[in-house]
Design a protein around this motif. Structure first.
Motif, PDB file in Angstrom:
ATOM      1  N   ASN A 142       0.833  -1.198   0.000  1.00 23.90           N
ATOM      2  CA  ASN A 142       0.000   0.000   0.000  1.00 23.90           C
ATOM      3  C   ASN A 142       0.869   1.249   0.000  1.00 23.90           C
ATOM      4  N   LEU A 143       1.955   1.232   0.766  1.00 22.81           N
ATOM      5  CA  LEU A 143       2.865   2.374   0.759  1.00 22.81           C
ATOM      6  C   LEU A 143       3.525   2.524  -0.607  1.00 22.81           C
ATOM      7  N   ARG A 144       3.983   1.421  -1.173  1.00 22.45           N
ATOM      8  CA  ARG A 144       4.663   1.455  -2.472  1.00 22.45           C
ATOM      9  C   ARG A 144       3.807   2.139  -3.535  1.00 22.45           C
ATOM     10  N   ASP A 145       2.511   1.889  -3.493  1.00 22.49           N
ATOM     11  CA  ASP A 145       1.603   2.408  -4.516  1.00 22.49           C
ATOM     12  C   ASP A 145       1.020   3.771  -4.161  1.00 22.49           C
ATOM     13  N   SER A 146       1.485   4.381  -3.077  1.00 23.33           N
ATOM     14  CA  SER A 146       0.968   5.682  -2.633  1.00 23.33           C
ATOM     15  C   SER A 146       1.778   6.816  -3.246  1.00 23.33           C
ATOM     16  N   PRO A 147       1.203   8.018  -3.319  1.00 23.98           N
ATOM     17  CA  PRO A 147       1.976   9.178  -3.786  1.00 23.98           C
ATOM     18  C   PRO A 147       3.189   9.395  -2.891  1.00 23.98           C
ATOM     19  N   ALA A 148       4.269   9.853  -3.490  1.00 26.99           N
ATOM     20  CA  ALA A 148       5.523  10.035  -2.750  1.00 26.99           C
ATOM     21  C   ALA A 148       5.656  11.471  -2.241  1.00 26.99           C
ATOM     22  N   ASP A 149       4.530  12.088  -1.883  1.00 25.96           N
ATOM     23  CA  ASP A 149       4.540  13.489  -1.467  1.00 25.96           C
ATOM     24  C   ASP A 149       4.622  13.668   0.042  1.00 25.96           C
ATOM     25  N   GLY A 150       4.824  12.584   0.778  1.00 25.74           N
ATOM     26  CA  GLY A 150       4.936  12.683   2.229  1.00 25.74           C
ATOM     27  C   GLY A 150       3.645  12.472   2.975  1.00 25.74           C
ATOM     28  N   THR A 151       2.542  12.292   2.268  1.00 21.50           N
ATOM     29  CA  THR A 151       1.258  12.132   2.944  1.00 21.50           C
ATOM     30  C   THR A 151       0.989  10.689   3.363  1.00 21.50           C
ATOM     31  N   SER A 152       1.823   9.750   2.936  1.00 22.08           N
ATOM     32  CA  SER A 152       1.681   8.349   3.345  1.00 22.08           C
ATOM     33  C   SER A 152       3.002   7.853   3.921  1.00 22.08           C
ATOM     34  N   LEU A 153       2.990   7.547   5.220  1.00 26.41           N
ATOM     35  CA  LEU A 153       4.120   6.946   5.913  1.00 26.41           C
ATOM     36  C   LEU A 153       3.757   5.514   6.269  1.00 26.41           C
ATOM     37  N   LEU A 154       4.747   4.723   6.588  1.00 22.22           N
ATOM     38  CA  LEU A 154       4.538   3.336   7.005  1.00 22.22           C
ATOM     39  C   LEU A 154       5.304   3.076   8.281  1.00 22.22           C
ATOM     40  N   ILE A 155       4.677   2.366   9.223  1.00 28.68           N
ATOM     41  CA  ILE A 155       5.408   1.797  10.347  1.00 28.68           C
ATOM     42  C   ILE A 155       5.412   0.290  10.163  1.00 28.68           C
ATOM     43  N   THR A 156       6.591  -0.322  10.284  1.00 31.14           N
ATOM     44  CA  THR A 156       6.684  -1.767  10.072  1.00 31.14           C
ATOM     45  C   THR A 156       7.784  -2.361  10.928  1.00 31.14           C
ATOM     46  N   PRO A 157       7.610  -3.599  11.385  1.00 27.68           N
ATOM     47  CA  PRO A 157       8.730  -4.306  12.004  1.00 27.68           C
ATOM     48  C   PRO A 157       9.807  -4.569  10.959  1.00 27.68           C
ATOM     49  N   SER A 158      11.016  -4.809  11.425  1.00 24.49           N
ATOM     50  CA  SER A 158      12.114  -5.019  10.490  1.00 24.49           C
ATOM     51  C   SER A 158      11.984  -6.308   9.691  1.00 24.49           C
ATOM     52  N   SER A 159      11.265  -7.312  10.228  1.00 26.78           N
ATOM     53  CA  SER A 159      11.150  -8.608   9.537  1.00 26.78           C
ATOM     54  C   SER A 159      10.717  -8.478   8.093  1.00 26.78           C
ATOM     55  N   MET A 160       9.751  -7.584   7.839  1.00 25.05           N
ATOM     56  CA  MET A 160       9.180  -7.477   6.507  1.00 25.05           C
ATOM     57  C   MET A 160      10.201  -7.023   5.465  1.00 25.05           C
ATOM     58  N   LEU A 161      11.272  -6.356   5.940  1.00 26.90           N
ATOM     59  CA  LEU A 161      12.284  -5.830   5.020  1.00 26.90           C
ATOM     60  C   LEU A 161      13.632  -6.535   5.130  1.00 26.90           C
ATOM     61  N   SER A 162      13.928  -7.108   6.287  1.00 28.16           N
ATOM     62  CA  SER A 162      15.236  -7.742   6.470  1.00 28.16           C
ATOM     63  C   SER A 162      15.198  -9.255   6.339  1.00 28.16           C
ATOM     64  N   ILE A 163      14.010  -9.868   6.512  1.00 33.15           N
ATOM     65  CA  ILE A 163      13.881 -11.325   6.444  1.00 33.15           C
ATOM     66  C   ILE A 163      13.037 -11.767   5.248  1.00 33.15           C
ATOM     67  N   TYR A 164      11.898 -11.128   5.031  1.00 28.32           N
ATOM     68  CA  TYR A 164      10.994 -11.557   3.961  1.00 28.32           C
ATOM     69  C   TYR A 164      11.653 -11.656   2.589  1.00 28.32           C
ATOM     70  N   PRO A 165      12.560 -10.715   2.213  1.00 34.19           N
ATOM     71  CA  PRO A 165      13.167 -10.831   0.874  1.00 34.19           C
ATOM     72  C   PRO A 165      13.921 -12.143   0.655  1.00 34.19           C
ATOM     73  N   TYR A 166      14.277 -12.839   1.743  1.00 33.05           N
ATOM     74  CA  TYR A 166      15.050 -14.073   1.623  1.00 33.05           C
ATOM     75  C   TYR A 166      14.238 -15.313   1.983  1.00 33.05           C
ATOM     76  N   THR A 167      12.981 -15.124   2.382  1.00 36.26           N
ATOM     77  CA  THR A 167      12.148 -16.271   2.743  1.00 36.26           C
ATOM     78  C   THR A 167      10.930 -16.427   1.838  1.00 36.26           C
ATOM     79  N   TYR A 168      10.589 -15.371   1.091  1.00 35.75           N
ATOM     80  CA  TYR A 168       9.474 -15.435   0.142  1.00 35.75           C
ATOM     81  C   TYR A 168      10.025 -15.363  -1.277  1.00 35.75           C
ATOM     82  N   PRO A 169       9.960 -16.448  -2.037  1.00 36.58           N
ATOM     83  CA  PRO A 169      10.546 -16.444  -3.375  1.00 36.58           C
ATOM     84  C   PRO A 169       9.822 -15.531  -4.359  1.00 36.58           C
ATOM     85  N   LYS A 170       8.558 -15.206  -4.083  1.00 33.57           N
ATOM     86  CA  LYS A 170       7.782 -14.367  -5.004  1.00 33.57           C
ATOM     87  C   LYS A 170       7.295 -13.091  -4.325  1.00 33.57           C
ATOM     88  N   LEU A 171       8.123 -12.495  -3.497  1.00 31.93           N
ATOM     89  CA  LEU A 171       7.772 -11.261  -2.806  1.00 31.93           C
ATOM     90  C   LEU A 171       7.499 -10.164  -3.825  1.00 31.93           C
TER      91      LEU A 171
END
Length: 330
Positions: A84-113
């Motif tokens: 949802n963040l990726r597809d949002s305008p990049a004007d600062g009106t959409s921020l994301l809070i996320t645990p690190s797992s989604m960015l530090s682990i998922y890229p290596y555990t989901y083959p079709k991320l």
């Protein structure tokens, strides 16, 4: 030994005192504010990430945007929020809070991320936290230690289950590794965040759950569940009576963090404005104290500091995941 020393080392080295936070806040307020902004969370309302996002949003309202809301987008273990963040305008009106797992682990555990690290722009660290293993009414009252739980699971293999906030997440991986070390076939049950998992744990539908310790604090005080171990490198000040896995003979030391991000297309100017506003909000003593209620060590950072933490984290987990063979389907 499985270790997460990068967190403690980087935290000490990269997070200086933000003495200029009020000035940064004032500068952010001078810029033209949008009427509306949001903080996306990939998990349901009621969890620790949601609590932190709402308190920080309250402090940014009127300084970063005239109105600022938390927008919960649960699903796929936090992936829906990032998409949802990726597809949002990049004007600062959409921020994301996320645990690190989604960015530090998922890229290596989901083959079709469906996203990459280029789809997000680091803005500020939010908080550090530990994961813990808790049991509820789904196990006998006599289960009071990790050794008790493992003995019970060996004697009841059909009930050797545990939940986590999402498949492929850090709590999921800790559960897999504990099962390997103890030679118990622990079956994983993935939830859409900690809130539904906690409901099943408290209702006795699952015997155990790995997740952020902040989600256990109030229930633990009421005697509704028991936290048997934490995965951090040392005992948590929020649960000082609970031993670490290392103390119990299992070579696991992992902690996690919440970070704030903008879409990867955001300009340096947009990132700086958001980072200044977040650092100012996160530096408020009231926000720091509020985080303690949820087992969070609130720590802001610059965008560059968070980017360096994420890179070090991802590099380390890539090697560990390759070494252990862990996948989201484990």
């Amino acid at each position: 030994m499985i270790t997460r020393r990068c967190f403690t080392q980087l935290s000490a080295a990269l997070l200086p005192t933000l003495g200029g936070a009020p000035a940064a806040w004032a500068q952010a307020g001078k810029d033209a504010m949008p009427d509306m902004a949001r903080i996306i969370s990939g998990f349901p309302a009621g969890g620790t990430a949601d609590a932190l996002a709402r308190r920080v949003g309250d402090r940014m309202r009127g300084h970063y945007a005239a109105s600022l809301v938390v927008d919960n987008k649960p699903g796929a273990g936090g992936q829906i929020g990032i998409l949802n963040l990726r597809d949002s305008p990049a004007d600062g009106t959409s921020l994301l809070i996320t645990p690190s797992s989604m960015l530090s682990i998922y890229p290596y555990t989901y083959p079709k991320l469906r996203y990459t690290l280029d789809d997000v722009a680091p803005v500020s660290l939010g908080a550090m936290f530990d994961h813990g293993l808790a049991v509820g009414p789904g196990v006998p009252d006599s289960v009071r230690t990790l050794a008790d739980l493992l003995d019970w699971m060996r004697a009841n293999p059909g009930s050797a289950n545990y939940g986590s906030p999402g498949a492929g997440s850090m709590p999921h991986m800790v559960g897999v590794l504990l099962g390997q070390f103890s030679k118990i076939d622990m079956r994983h049950i993935a939830y859409r965040g900690t809130v539904p998992g906690m409901q099943d744990l408290l209702g006795g539908q699952i015997p155990a759950f790995w997740g952020p310790i902040g989600d256990y604090l109030q229930h633990g005080k009421g005697g509704k569940l028991r936290v048997l171990a934490i995965a951090g490198s040392k005992r948590s000040p929020f649960l000082p009576q609970v031993p670490t896995l290392t103390e119990l003979g299992y070579p696991l030391k992992v902690s996690e963090w919440y970070g704030f991000f903008l879409p990867g297309k955001a300009t340096p100017e947009t990132i700086k404005r958001a980072s200044d506003a977040l650092q100012a909000a996160l530096s408020q003593p009231e926000v720091v104290e509020y985080g303690k209620q949820y087992g969070l060590e609130v720590k802001p950072s610059t965008a560059a500091q968070l980017a360096q933490m994420l890179k070090a984290d991802a590099d380390q987990w890539r090697g560990l995941i390759k070494q252990t063979g862990f996948t989201a389907e484990s």
